[in-house]
Design an enzyme around this catalytic site. Sequence first.
Site, PDB file in Angstrom:
ATOM      1  N   ASP A   1     -11.700  -5.117  -1.155  1.00 29.48           N
ATOM      2  CA  ASP A   1     -10.441  -5.622  -1.693  1.00 29.48           C
ATOM      3  C   ASP A   1     -10.364  -7.134  -1.569  1.00 29.48           C
ATOM      4  O   ASP A   1      -9.853  -7.807  -2.453  1.00 29.48           O
ATOM      5  CB  ASP A   1      -9.270  -4.989  -0.965  1.00 29.48           C
ATOM      6  CG  ASP A   1      -9.290  -3.477  -1.089  1.00 29.48           C
ATOM      7  OD1 ASP A   1      -8.623  -2.828  -0.297  1.00 29.48           O
ATOM      8  OD2 ASP A   1      -9.981  -2.950  -1.980  1.00 29.48           O
TER       9      ASP A   1
ATOM     10  N   TYR B   1     -23.585   1.314  -0.582  1.00 27.87           N
ATOM     11  CA  TYR B   1     -23.132   2.012   0.621  1.00 27.87           C
ATOM     12  C   TYR B   1     -24.330   2.809   1.143  1.00 27.87           C
ATOM     13  O   TYR B   1     -25.428   2.740   0.585  1.00 27.87           O
ATOM     14  CB  TYR B   1     -21.973   2.968   0.293  1.00 27.87           C
ATOM     15  CG  TYR B   1     -20.803   2.295  -0.401  1.00 27.87           C
ATOM     16  CD1 TYR B   1     -20.095   1.289   0.231  1.00 27.87           C
ATOM     17  CD2 TYR B   1     -20.409   2.681  -1.680  1.00 27.87           C
ATOM     18  CE1 TYR B   1     -19.016   0.676  -0.399  1.00 27.87           C
ATOM     19  CE2 TYR B   1     -19.330   2.074  -2.311  1.00 27.87           C
ATOM     20  CZ  TYR B   1     -18.646   1.066  -1.666  1.00 27.87           C
ATOM     21  OH  TYR B   1     -17.594   0.446  -2.290  1.00 27.87           O
TER      22      TYR B   1
ATOM     23  N   GLN C   1     -19.788 -15.689  -2.927  1.00 30.72           N
ATOM     24  CA  GLN C   1     -19.752 -14.967  -4.213  1.00 30.72           C
ATOM     25  C   GLN C   1     -20.574 -15.675  -5.293  1.00 30.72           C
ATOM     26  O   GLN C   1     -21.140 -15.020  -6.165  1.00 30.72           O
ATOM     27  CB  GLN C   1     -18.302 -14.790  -4.663  1.00 30.72           C
ATOM     28  CG  GLN C   1     -17.560 -13.758  -3.811  1.00 30.72           C
ATOM     29  CD  GLN C   1     -16.141 -13.522  -4.284  1.00 30.72           C
ATOM     30  OE1 GLN C   1     -15.458 -14.438  -4.730  1.00 30.72           O
ATOM     31  NE2 GLN C   1     -15.677 -12.292  -4.172  1.00 30.72           N
TER      32      GLN C   1
ATOM     33  N   ARG D   1     -21.819  -1.786  -6.271  1.00 30.71           N
ATOM     34  CA  ARG D   1     -20.934  -0.772  -5.693  1.00 30.71           C
ATOM     35  C   ARG D   1     -19.479  -1.205  -5.848  1.00 30.71           C
ATOM     36  O   ARG D   1     -19.193  -2.327  -6.298  1.00 30.71           O
ATOM     37  CB  ARG D   1     -21.275  -0.586  -4.219  1.00 30.71           C
ATOM     38  CG  ARG D   1     -20.875  -1.799  -3.400  1.00 30.71           C
ATOM     39  CD  ARG D   1     -21.245  -1.662  -1.935  1.00 30.71           C
ATOM     40  NE  ARG D   1     -20.242  -2.325  -1.110  1.00 30.71           N
ATOM     41  CZ  ARG D   1     -20.380  -2.563   0.181  1.00 30.71           C
ATOM     42  NH1 ARG D   1     -21.477  -2.184   0.805  1.00 30.71           N
ATOM     43  NH2 ARG D   1     -19.421  -3.163   0.867  1.00 30.71           N
ATOM     44  N   GLY D   2     -18.553  -0.322  -5.466  1.00 25.90           N
ATOM     45  CA  GLY D   2     -17.144  -0.704  -5.347  1.00 25.90           C
ATOM     46  C   GLY D   2     -16.543  -1.191  -6.654  1.00 25.90           C
ATOM     47  O   GLY D   2     -16.651  -0.545  -7.696  1.00 25.90           O
ATOM     48  N   GLU D   3     -15.902  -2.355  -6.599  1.00 26.33           N
ATOM     49  CA  GLU D   3     -15.205  -2.858  -7.787  1.00 26.33           C
ATOM     50  C   GLU D   3     -15.724  -4.232  -8.230  1.00 26.33           C
ATOM     51  O   GLU D   3     -16.108  -4.425  -9.379  1.00 26.33           O
ATOM     52  CB  GLU D   3     -13.704  -2.935  -7.508  1.00 26.33           C
ATOM     53  CG  GLU D   3     -12.927  -3.479  -8.682  1.00 26.33           C
ATOM     54  CD  GLU D   3     -11.435  -3.209  -8.619  1.00 26.33           C
ATOM     55  OE1 GLU D   3     -11.032  -2.160  -8.091  1.00 26.33           O
ATOM     56  OE2 GLU D   3     -10.656  -4.052  -9.115  1.00 26.33           O
TER      57      GLU D   3
ATOM     58  N   SER E   1     -18.406  -6.208  -7.366  1.00 23.28           N
ATOM     59  CA  SER E   1     -19.820  -6.360  -7.743  1.00 23.28           C
ATOM     60  C   SER E   1     -20.124  -5.546  -9.011  1.00 23.28           C
ATOM     61  O   SER E   1     -20.997  -5.919  -9.809  1.00 23.28           O
ATOM     62  CB  SER E   1     -20.748  -5.961  -6.591  1.00 23.28           C
ATOM     63  OG  SER E   1     -20.496  -4.635  -6.172  1.00 23.28           O
TER      64      SER E   1
HETATM   65  O1  TRH Z   1     -16.836  -3.889  -0.705  1.00 23.76           O
HETATM   66  P1  TRH Z   1     -16.812  -2.960  -1.798  1.00 23.76           P
HETATM   67  O2  TRH Z   1     -17.389  -1.685  -1.481  1.00 23.76           O
HETATM   68  O3  TRH Z   1     -15.319  -2.835  -2.297  1.00 23.76           O
HETATM   69  C1  TRH Z   1     -14.607  -1.680  -2.469  1.00 23.76           C
HETATM   70  C2  TRH Z   1     -13.892  -1.722  -3.815  1.00 23.76           C
HETATM   71  O4  TRH Z   1     -12.989  -2.793  -3.928  1.00 23.76           O
HETATM   72  C3  TRH Z   1     -13.249  -0.423  -3.992  1.00 23.76           C
HETATM   73  O5  TRH Z   1     -12.563  -0.357  -5.205  1.00 23.76           O
HETATM   74  C4  TRH Z   1     -12.324  -0.167  -2.824  1.00 23.76           C
HETATM   75  O6  TRH Z   1     -11.735   1.042  -2.961  1.00 23.76           O
HETATM   76  C5  TRH Z   1     -13.074  -0.244  -1.530  1.00 23.76           C
HETATM   77  O7  TRH Z   1     -13.728  -1.478  -1.424  1.00 23.76           O
HETATM   78  C6  TRH Z   1     -12.202  -0.082  -0.325  1.00 23.76           C
HETATM   79  O8  TRH Z   1     -17.591  -3.566  -3.064  1.00 23.76           O
HETATM   80  P2  TRH Z   1     -17.182  -4.773  -4.002  1.00 23.76           P
HETATM   81  O9  TRH Z   1     -15.853  -4.541  -4.609  1.00 23.76           O
HETATM   82  O10 TRH Z   1     -18.294  -4.974  -4.898  1.00 23.76           O
HETATM   83  O11 TRH Z   1     -17.035  -6.045  -3.044  1.00 23.76           O
HETATM   84  C7  TRH Z   1     -18.122  -6.699  -2.480  1.00 23.76           C
HETATM   85  C8  TRH Z   1     -17.890  -8.191  -2.548  1.00 23.76           C
HETATM   86  O12 TRH Z   1     -18.902  -8.874  -1.823  1.00 23.76           O
HETATM   87  C9  TRH Z   1     -17.947  -8.748  -3.964  1.00 23.76           C
HETATM   88  O13 TRH Z   1     -16.913  -9.703  -4.126  1.00 23.76           O
HETATM   89  C10 TRH Z   1     -19.291  -9.446  -4.023  1.00 23.76           C
HETATM   90  C11 TRH Z   1     -19.407  -9.923  -2.622  1.00 23.76           C
HETATM   91  N1  TRH Z   1     -20.746 -10.276  -2.136  1.00 23.76           N
HETATM   92  C12 TRH Z   1     -20.974 -11.571  -1.759  1.00 23.76           C
HETATM   93  O14 TRH Z   1     -20.082 -12.429  -1.852  1.00 23.76           O
HETATM   94  N2  TRH Z   1     -22.203 -11.891  -1.257  1.00 23.76           N
HETATM   95  C13 TRH Z   1     -23.206 -10.991  -1.127  1.00 23.76           C
HETATM   96  O15 TRH Z   1     -24.314 -11.346  -0.676  1.00 23.76           O
HETATM   97  C14 TRH Z   1     -22.954  -9.657  -1.574  1.00 23.76           C
HETATM   98  C15 TRH Z   1     -24.036  -8.631  -1.478  1.00 23.76           C
HETATM   99  C16 TRH Z   1     -21.711  -9.331  -2.059  1.00 23.76           C
END
Ligand code: TRH
Length: 395
Positions: free
Chosen positions: A24, A203, A265, A281-283, A285
């Site tokens: 989030d 994950y 990011q 994964r998630g939202e 990325s």
């Molecule tokens: O962390 P997530 O699994 O997020 C999820 C989703 O938001 C989901 O909808 C929600 O229900 C759950 O959390 C609780 O995956 P997501 O959304 O891709 O977020 C990861 C963030 O990390 C994304 O902004 C990219 C960032 N990131 C970096 O900044 N540097 C990195 O090296 C990597 C691998 C990721």
Amino acid sequence: MSMFVTAARPRWEIFCQVVDNFGDIGVCWRLARDLARRDTGQVRLWVDDWGALERICPAVAQLDAATGCTVDGVVLRRWDAAFAASTPGKVVIEAFACELPAAQLEAMAAQWPPPVWINLEYLSAEDWVAGCHAMASPHPRLPLVKHFFFPGFDEGTGGLLRELDLLARRDAFVARPEGLAAWLAARGIYGGGDALRVSLFAYEQPELPALFECWRHGARDLLVLVPESRVLGDVARALDRGALKAGDRVERGRLAVQVLPFTDQIGYDELLWACDLNFVRGEDSFVRAQWAARPFVWQIYPQSQAAHHDKLDAFLARYLHGVSDPAAQALAGFWRAWNACAHDADGVAAAWPAFAAALPALSAHAQHWCTQQAARADLATTLTEFCFHSPHAAR
Ligand code: TRH
């Protein structure tokens, strides 16, 4: 007259409650920075988990969390038990139905004009989303109205987060092969000129040993770049290693695996642009992989009673529209296996050969999909339109 009326009101205020991971915060931090870069007004972001923020925004480690600090034009404030109401923003965004502090709700109700109050919802490709987008919900007691704001893939939704310069930055990155070589070298990534370069952000994934075994004996060299994340334990097990850390590299047959440090990011976007195939994964990325315009594999955040399988299928139906049958089936088969959907019991290793064969077709489709989505208004634009130029507008 409100006791809050004299202090300057930020233009945007975002509340983000990080539950058990930083997903989030990924969306909120990106949205806050995007708004700050477009706007002359202040953006303030409240975060309850400073460690989660620090992971994607290393700059906050040097700053004073208690009093607040500014990074990339965003005023960052810690949301903790000692929260004291402050002058509410003209727009107050509660992310993902987090509950606003009661004191802040009172402060909002005491304002004239009241803030535009937005609940930013999770991204979903399901059909009902457009029907619920922008729905109003009056507060039962206070003179406030909340609006539900849904990101999405349709005209009738809030669109996807996409910074105004994102695609130009991506194009400049991929247009310079010597730039890519330098980028890889700067991260100590070497070898395998012809190898399929894959990023793996995931994950836990119990099927990884079977997939690595298949890659190890596969028809093509593979270089798998793994940012430190929850999947690292399974990567270590699949490689028969006790533990792995950033900088480690392991080779097994045609497979080379390299662990990368978690970056900010911007660095993560570059990793997606530097790879031929991205596991996300998630939202956040998941969306970034679509803007990278490369084939990708989505691991959806698991929900109870497998509710996420319907969401996965809804996205597949949209994404695969117009893709030839064999490529569409190959992608759907591999994604469902990666997400352990019950109706696809064969597993990821069995689904890999067809998916690998379909990659050229899927690569062309990824570009087409990205162009289609980029033609729609992005989330910061739709929010600005709704909050400042519609009948609900802030004054
Ligand atoms: O962390 P997530 O699994 O997020 C999820 C989703 O938001 C989901 O909808 C929600 O229900 C759950 O959390 C609780 O995956 P997501 O959304 O891709 O977020 C990861 C963030 O990390 C994304 O902004 C990219 C960032 N990131 C970096 O900044 N540097 C990195 O090296 C990597 C691998 C990721």
